[in-house]
Design an enzyme around this catalytic site. Structure first.
Site: not given
Ligand code: NAD
Length: 483
Positions: A175, A250, A284, A384
């Site tokens: 997804k 993560e 991140c 963040e």
């Molecule tokens: P997000 O949390 O908004 O979304 C991540 C994914 O989760 C998307 O595919 C989204 O559609 C899905 N999602 C949303 N609600 C959900 C639910 N209720 N149940 C299941 N899935 C759901 O994150 P984003 O805005 O896409 O990415 C940015 C974030 O990701 C930042 O906080 C960044 O630090 C983090 N990030 C972390 C790493 C790492 O390895 N630690 C790497 C890259 C990004």
């Protein structure tokens, strides 16, 4: 004209049963729609999960070298299409073509790496206390892996989850984030063209609250690997754990880099700026605060401001240093933090305005920003930001710097710039972060070593990448064979 794209379920490209699609726009020019994707429902996700379950036994039974052959072929196809994929990625998320090319290359390398690992996957043989017992352990796939990914490194993160999952013999339901489904669709197409059997890879676009939540809570998914924000990650953890499944999260970061007086200040500025402003600060592992010894603080601030003012902002597809934010909400969030920093009493040295004018008005462009006189209790030093904003904090010594580096809820990456060997080792041993970089920027990872955070940056269950990346997707059985 944009094209309409479908989900990939059980080897077919299919429409959602909702009959609806959503648009994806170019973040550098939002007048341009670059693709339409299925606004899928929970039922679509369930169909994908069912297909993954039906394909699971056959894929698990395929010999590892054969699975590896398909993964290697997928990597070769990605390599053949690298130029086109780089353009797609830059167009979709706004990063520069050089950043996008690096990310696509990472995916190519990941497929080559785990293609080889598919043959190594197996187990270990040990001496038994009994002379007639053959004692060994063997690794098996977990089953169906649900993969939920973010938009900021869309193809790299999807690859570093999907390649080890497939190498270990799992089937997957992926997804992607709705801001970056296009590049993942291309990845799935490469796997299809490489001969992945029907149902082994399934791709469903749509809202997290329906599609994502179905993947993380379905009793027919055995393991969920999530990368994204902490707030969503906690929901995913709850959904997955309540159902008793294996989960890996993560999440966010707030990554410090400490600069000590023995550092070469020009080099420190390059390291911190590279970690902070690359990929528009949307990493991140981005450096978000520099904790700088008072002996070099003024020089560091002055040189950082000069450096940042030389960064040229513009469309990622053109020859600029920094592209736009991915979305309006990310742009607004950065602008809000610039406001908050000033209200908190930090000094805005440069930047922080929306970039407007011809060629900019329809994009999410922002000037990279530098704050000085920051204290560690300010929100800009604790939360963040996920944008090109650097908070500079003055400190009087190493212990104070280390304490302030650790005094944050996240623990993904931490950096130190020093020529002092004792400080380097003390920092490596005591920084509360899953990744420690000495004299290197906090961003940029090698694919063959473990990756993951401490504290609120991670579920701290399993690491990603390298050999560790296979652990999450496999379970071991120990056999005592007394002959
Ligand atoms: P997000 O949390 O908004 O979304 C991540 C994914 O989760 C998307 O595919 C989204 O559609 C899905 N999602 C949303 N609600 C959900 C639910 N209720 N149940 C299941 N899935 C759901 O994150 P984003 O805005 O896409 O990415 C940015 C974030 O990701 C930042 O906080 C960044 O630090 C983090 N990030 C972390 C790493 C790492 O390895 N630690 C790497 C890259 C990004």
């Amino acid at each position: 004209m944009s094209s309409q794209h479908r989900n990939f379920i059980d080897g077919d490209w299919v429409e959602s049963n909702s009959g609806e699609t959503f648009e994806n726009r170019n973040p550098a020019d939002t007048k341009e729609v670059i693709g339409e994707y299925q606004q899928s429902t929970a039922e679509d996700a369930e169909a994908a999960i069912e297909a993954a379950n039906e394909a699971a036994d056959e894929w698990a039974a395929m010999p590892g070298p054969e699975r590896g052959r398909i993964l290697r072929k997928a990597g070769e196809i990605l390599a053949d299409r690298k130029e086109e994929l780089t353009q797609t990625l830059s167009h979709e998320v706004g990063k520069t073509t050089s950043e996008a090319g690096g990310e696509v290359q990472r995916s190519i390398d990941i497929y080559a790496y785990y293609a080889a690992k598919a043959s190594d996957f197996g187990g270990t043989v040990k001496e038994s206390s009994s002379p007639t017992t053959h004692l060994y352990s063997q690794s098996e796939p977990v089953g169906v892996a649900g993969l939920i990914t973010p938009w900021n490194f869309p193809i790299a993160i999807a690859s570093w989850k999907m390649a080890p999952a497939l190498a270990a013999g799992n089937t997957v339901v992926l997804k992607p984030a709705s801001l970056a489904p296009g590049i993942i669709r291309e990845l799935v197409e490469a796997l299809e063209d490489a001969g992945i059997p029907d149902g082994v890879v399934n791709f469903v676009t749509g809202p997290g609250r329906s599609v994502g939540a179905t993947v993380s809570s379905s009793p027919d998914v055995d393991a969920v690997s999530f990368t994204g924000s902490h707030s969503v990650g906690e929901k995913v953890r709850k959904q997955a754990v309540d159902d008793g499944k294996r989960v890996q999260l993560e999440m966010g970061g707030k990554n410090p880099t400490v600069v000590m007086p023995s550092a070469d200040v020009d080099e420190a500025v390059d390291i911190v700026a590279g970690g902070c402003f690359g990929v528009t600060g949307e990493a991140c592992t981005a450096t978000s605060k520099a904790i700088v010894h008072e002996d070099v603080y003024e020089e560091f601030v002055e040189k950082m401001v000069d450096h940042v003012e030389s960064i040229e902002v513009g469309p990622g597809l053109e020859d600029y240093d920094m592209g736009p934010h991915i979305s309006e909400s990310e742009l607004d969030s950065t602008l809000d933090y610039v406001e908050i920093g000033q209200q908190e009493g930090a000094t805005l040295e440069t930047g922080g305005n929306r970039v407007t004018g011809d060629g900019y008005d329809d994009g999410y462009f922002v000037e990279p920003a530098v704050f000085s006189d920051v204290t560690n209790d300010m929100r800009i030093a604790q939360e963040e930001i996920f944008g090109p904003v650097l908070a500079i904090i003055p400190v009087s010594g190493f212990e104070d710097a280390l304490r302030q580096a650790n005094d944050v809820r996240y623990g993904l990456a931490a950096g130190l710039v020093t020529q002092d060997l004792t400080e380097a080792h003390e920092f490596a041993n005591r920084a509360e972060a899953g990744i420690v970089k000495v004299n290197e920027k906090t961003t940029g990872l090698e694919l063959h070593v473990p990756f993951g955070g401490f504290k609120d940056s991670s579920s701290e269950t399993y690491r990603e990448q390298g050999d560790a990346g296979l652990d999450f997707y496999s379970i071991s059985r120990t056999v005592y064979m007394n002959y």
